[in-house]
Scaffold this active site. Structure first.
Site, PDB file in Angstrom:
ATOM      1  N   GLU A  64     -36.834  -9.666  26.452  1.00  0.00           N
ATOM      2  CA  GLU A  64     -37.569  -8.477  26.018  1.00  0.00           C
ATOM      3  C   GLU A  64     -37.075  -7.973  24.672  1.00  0.00           C
ATOM      4  O   GLU A  64     -35.880  -8.057  24.369  1.00  0.00           O
ATOM      5  CB  GLU A  64     -37.372  -7.357  27.057  1.00  0.00           C
ATOM      6  CG  GLU A  64     -37.933  -7.713  28.410  1.00  0.00           C
ATOM      7  CD  GLU A  64     -37.428  -6.821  29.539  1.00  0.00           C
ATOM      8  OE1 GLU A  64     -38.192  -6.594  30.473  1.00  0.00           O
ATOM      9  OE2 GLU A  64     -36.258  -6.386  29.484  1.00  0.00           O
ATOM     10  N   ASP A 169     -22.531  -5.350  48.843  1.00  0.00           N
ATOM     11  CA  ASP A 169     -23.150  -6.461  48.114  1.00  0.00           C
ATOM     12  C   ASP A 169     -23.295  -7.622  49.106  1.00  0.00           C
ATOM     13  O   ASP A 169     -22.434  -7.790  49.981  1.00  0.00           O
ATOM     14  CB  ASP A 169     -22.251  -6.886  46.935  1.00  0.00           C
ATOM     15  CG  ASP A 169     -22.981  -7.771  45.928  1.00  0.00           C
ATOM     16  OD1 ASP A 169     -23.159  -7.337  44.775  1.00  0.00           O
ATOM     17  OD2 ASP A 169     -23.368  -8.911  46.295  1.00  0.00           O
ATOM     18  N   GLY A 234     -34.689  -2.634  39.898  1.00  0.00           N
ATOM     19  CA  GLY A 234     -36.105  -3.008  39.833  1.00  0.00           C
ATOM     20  C   GLY A 234     -36.620  -2.668  38.446  1.00  0.00           C
ATOM     21  O   GLY A 234     -36.808  -1.497  38.130  1.00  0.00           O
ATOM     22  N   ASP A 235     -36.801  -3.678  37.596  1.00  0.00           N
ATOM     23  CA  ASP A 235     -37.108  -3.372  36.196  1.00  0.00           C
ATOM     24  C   ASP A 235     -38.026  -4.405  35.564  1.00  0.00           C
ATOM     25  O   ASP A 235     -38.016  -4.599  34.351  1.00  0.00           O
ATOM     26  CB  ASP A 235     -35.798  -3.237  35.391  1.00  0.00           C
ATOM     27  CG  ASP A 235     -34.935  -4.486  35.450  1.00  0.00           C
ATOM     28  OD1 ASP A 235     -35.320  -5.452  36.145  1.00  0.00           O
ATOM     29  OD2 ASP A 235     -33.872  -4.508  34.806  1.00  0.00           O
ATOM     30  N   VAL A 301     -35.747   1.926  34.351  1.00  0.00           N
ATOM     31  CA  VAL A 301     -36.010   0.558  33.857  1.00  0.00           C
ATOM     32  C   VAL A 301     -35.286   0.299  32.541  1.00  0.00           C
ATOM     33  O   VAL A 301     -35.098  -0.857  32.150  1.00  0.00           O
ATOM     34  CB  VAL A 301     -37.527   0.262  33.696  1.00  0.00           C
ATOM     35  CG1 VAL A 301     -38.226   0.219  35.046  1.00  0.00           C
ATOM     36  CG2 VAL A 301     -38.202   1.254  32.769  1.00  0.00           C
TER      37      VAL A 301
HETATM   38  N1  LIG Z   1     -32.650  -0.120  34.504  1.00  0.00           N
HETATM   39  C1  LIG Z   1     -31.911  -0.556  33.505  1.00  0.00           C
HETATM   40  O1  LIG Z   1     -31.861   0.058  32.455  1.00  0.00           O
HETATM   41  C2  LIG Z   1     -31.100  -1.803  33.699  1.00  0.00           C
HETATM   42  C3  LIG Z   1     -30.116  -2.139  32.759  1.00  0.00           C
HETATM   43  C4  LIG Z   1     -29.311  -3.253  33.001  1.00  0.00           C
HETATM   44  C5  LIG Z   1     -29.521  -4.025  34.134  1.00  0.00           C
HETATM   45  N2  LIG Z   1     -30.525  -3.687  34.993  1.00  0.00           N
HETATM   46  C6  LIG Z   1     -30.757  -4.473  36.220  1.00  0.00           C
HETATM   47  O2  LIG Z   1     -29.703  -4.166  37.114  1.00  0.00           O
HETATM   48  C7  LIG Z   1     -29.533  -5.276  38.010  1.00  0.00           C
HETATM   49  C8  LIG Z   1     -28.070  -5.625  38.118  1.00  0.00           C
HETATM   50  O3  LIG Z   1     -27.614  -6.137  36.888  1.00  0.00           O
HETATM   51  P1  LIG Z   1     -26.169  -6.801  36.788  1.00  0.00           P
HETATM   52  O4  LIG Z   1     -25.948  -7.091  35.359  1.00  0.00           O
HETATM   53  O5  LIG Z   1     -25.186  -5.959  37.528  1.00  0.00           O
HETATM   54  O6  LIG Z   1     -26.452  -8.143  37.616  1.00  0.00           O
HETATM   55  P2  LIG Z   1     -25.380  -9.081  38.354  1.00  0.00           P
HETATM   56  O7  LIG Z   1     -26.085 -10.364  38.606  1.00  0.00           O
HETATM   57  O8  LIG Z   1     -24.098  -9.081  37.624  1.00  0.00           O
HETATM   58  O9  LIG Z   1     -25.127  -8.327  39.752  1.00  0.00           O
HETATM   59  C9  LIG Z   1     -26.105  -8.177  40.713  1.00  0.00           C
HETATM   60  C10 LIG Z   1     -25.437  -8.080  42.099  1.00  0.00           C
HETATM   61  O10 LIG Z   1     -26.463  -7.801  43.063  1.00  0.00           O
HETATM   62  C11 LIG Z   1     -26.086  -8.498  44.254  1.00  0.00           C
HETATM   63  N3  LIG Z   1     -27.258  -8.620  45.128  1.00  0.00           N
HETATM   64  C12 LIG Z   1     -28.350  -9.396  44.946  1.00  0.00           C
HETATM   65  N4  LIG Z   1     -29.203  -9.218  45.982  1.00  0.00           N
HETATM   66  C13 LIG Z   1     -28.635  -8.287  46.797  1.00  0.00           C
HETATM   67  C14 LIG Z   1     -29.025  -7.677  48.010  1.00  0.00           C
HETATM   68  N5  LIG Z   1     -30.160  -8.008  48.614  1.00  0.00           N
HETATM   69  N6  LIG Z   1     -28.208  -6.748  48.565  1.00  0.00           N
HETATM   70  C15 LIG Z   1     -27.034  -6.420  47.967  1.00  0.00           C
HETATM   71  N7  LIG Z   1     -26.602  -6.981  46.810  1.00  0.00           N
HETATM   72  C16 LIG Z   1     -27.398  -7.891  46.237  1.00  0.00           C
HETATM   73  C17 LIG Z   1     -25.539  -9.829  43.758  1.00  0.00           C
HETATM   74  O11 LIG Z   1     -24.745 -10.469  44.715  1.00  0.00           O
HETATM   75  C18 LIG Z   1     -24.741  -9.373  42.524  1.00  0.00           C
HETATM   76  O12 LIG Z   1     -23.396  -9.103  42.845  1.00  0.00           O
HETATM   77  C19 LIG Z   1     -30.385  -6.408  37.451  1.00  0.00           C
HETATM   78  O13 LIG Z   1     -31.555  -6.500  38.235  1.00  0.00           O
HETATM   79  C20 LIG Z   1     -30.705  -5.970  36.036  1.00  0.00           C
HETATM   80  O14 LIG Z   1     -31.923  -6.487  35.579  1.00  0.00           O
HETATM   81  C21 LIG Z   1     -31.301  -2.596  34.807  1.00  0.00           C
END
Ligand SMILES: NC(=O)c1ccc[n+]([C@@H]2O[C@H](COP(=O)([O-])OP(=O)(O)OC[C@H]3O[C@@H](n4cnc5c(N)ncnc54)[C@H](O)[C@@H]3O)[C@@H](O)[C@H]2O)c1
Length: 353
Positions: A64, A169, A234-235, A301
């Site tokens: 993006e 997690d 969720g984004d 998001v």
């Molecule tokens: N809204 C925003 O501004 C924003 C900004 C950055 C990241 N994000 C989103 O945040 C999320 C997390 O990012 P991250 O960098 O920490 O990712 P990451 O991959 O480092 O961590 C995600 C964690 O979620 C766990 N997980 C997956 N499915 C699960 C479930 N059903 N139940 C419990 N745990 C579960 C995984 O085991 C992992 O430890 C991503 O979806 C990312 O796109 C959103």
């Protein structure tokens, strides 16, 4: 320190310098100051160019571009989201960003934003929670304990005083990593065996999982009255964390509705479903939390203005600390129209170029 260097040079903040900067300032102070910048920019929301981010979707993820401008400064971020990346040792989310001077179009900053995104996402979540979470809330469940999790915890501590965490997690090693990283930082932490257990008695829940599907991290029966939900993971179209029934019982707060309706939890609702814009709450045009039994949802998001605030904050900080490199990014011939001549002269004297 003056960043107006030679015209070919753009200040560049590497990951190494970003880490030095964050540690020199202190993570919690950085989050507090960044939150102030984000709130200040949300207060002048209407002076920004705004557009939903430009997303290029693929089977495994999304890339993006997130631009905005206040008429004087332009900023954009490149960011990806690839939930399966961690299996191969890569980050789910990486990012870099640019600030530019609108008057000349010249970039004035190029910086890593993987760490900065985690900080700005957490700071924005905590700003929203300041207005939406029950007063005096000190305990938070964090579902999903990956790269973003500790940043979220520390932002909620810095802005709201949250000191009790309940972690869950699907991969327990992610939770133990969080416990290790947050040791000695003033939290009481419980690692839980289920989402239900993590949610027991907490006034705030942060969902920050990564999975490219319409997941059901929270179902309706888990959500009691008075809860504040900070839904971060969720984004993307087809990537949500909450059952739609929760949305219908919540007052929903968003960053920029045209983008959130595509990417957020509210993609599950009709396109005219009423939502509240966070900036209107911050300036006092609308109330945040109004009652003890109200369920509030920040459908995060991530919006370009938050990155713009973060980029400008970092630019100010590197001016004071010198924590940047000089990047030879812009061609700068002696005579501006003699770009080709500069190339020819480099061929004649390769080392002089
Ligand atoms: N809204 C925003 O501004 C924003 C900004 C950055 C990241 N994000 C989103 O945040 C999320 C997390 O990012 P991250 O960098 O920490 O990712 P990451 O991959 O480092 O961590 C995600 C964690 O979620 C766990 N997980 C997956 N499915 C699960 C479930 N059903 N139940 C419990 N745990 C579960 C995984 O085991 C992992 O430890 C991503 O979806 C990312 O796109 C959103």
């Amino acid at each position: 320190m003056n960043l107006k260097l030679k015209l070919n040079v753009v200040p560049f903040v590497s990951v190494d310098n970003m880490m030095k900067l964050v540690l020199a300032i202190g993570v919690e102070r950085f989050l507090l100051e960044l939150a102030e910048c984000i709130e200040a920019d949300f207060r002048r929301w209407e002076s920004f160019d705004k557009t939903p981010r430009v997303a290029s979707h693929s089977r495994e993820g999304v890339i993006e571009l997130m631009p905005t401008s206040d008429g004087e400064v332009y900023g954009f971020k490149y960011v990806n989201g690839h939930p399966k990346n961690t299996r191969e040792g890569r980050q789910t989310v990486t990012a870099f960003g640019v600030l530019a001077d609108v008057a000349t179009g010249y970039p004035v900053l190029l910086t890593e934003m993987t760490i900065l995104t985690a900080l700005r996402t957490a700071a924005t979540s905590a700003v929203a929670a300041k207005h939406l979470a029950p007063k005096g809330a000190r305990a938070m469940a964090i579902i999903g304990n990956g790269a973003q999790a500790e940043f979220q915890a520390l932002a909620f501590k810095a802005l709201l005083g949250v000191d009790t965490l309940r972690l869950y997690d699907i991969d327990r090693s992610a939770s133990t990593k969080c416990v290790r990283n947050l040791a000695g930082l003033g939290f009481g932490i419980t690692v839980c065996n289920s989402i239900e257990e993590a949610m027991e008695g907490v006034p705030i829940v942060t969902t920050v999982t990564a999975d490219k599907q319409n997941a059901m991290i929270l179902t309706d029966n888990m959500v009691g009255s008075g809860l504040h939900i900070n839904a971060v993971g969720g984004d993307c179209p087809g990537k949500t964390e909450l059952h739609a029934d929760i949305l219908k019982r919540s007052d929903i707060f968003v960053e920029y509705p045209p983008q959130t309706r595509i990417e957020g939890e509210i993609q599950q609702l009709p396109s005219d479903y009423p939502v509240h814009e966070l900036w209107r709450v911050i300036v006092g045009l609308e109330p945040g939390r109004t009652g003890d039994r109200q369920i509030t949802l920040f459908d995060s998001v991530g919006f370009a203005i938050e990155d713009f605030s973060a980029l400008r904050y970092v630019k100010r900080q590197i001016e004071q600390t010198g924590l940047y490199d000089e990047l030879d990014l812009l061609a700068d011939p002696d005579e501006p129209r003699d770009l080709f001549g500069m190339l020819l002269r480099a061929a004649a004297t390769p080392n002089a170029a």
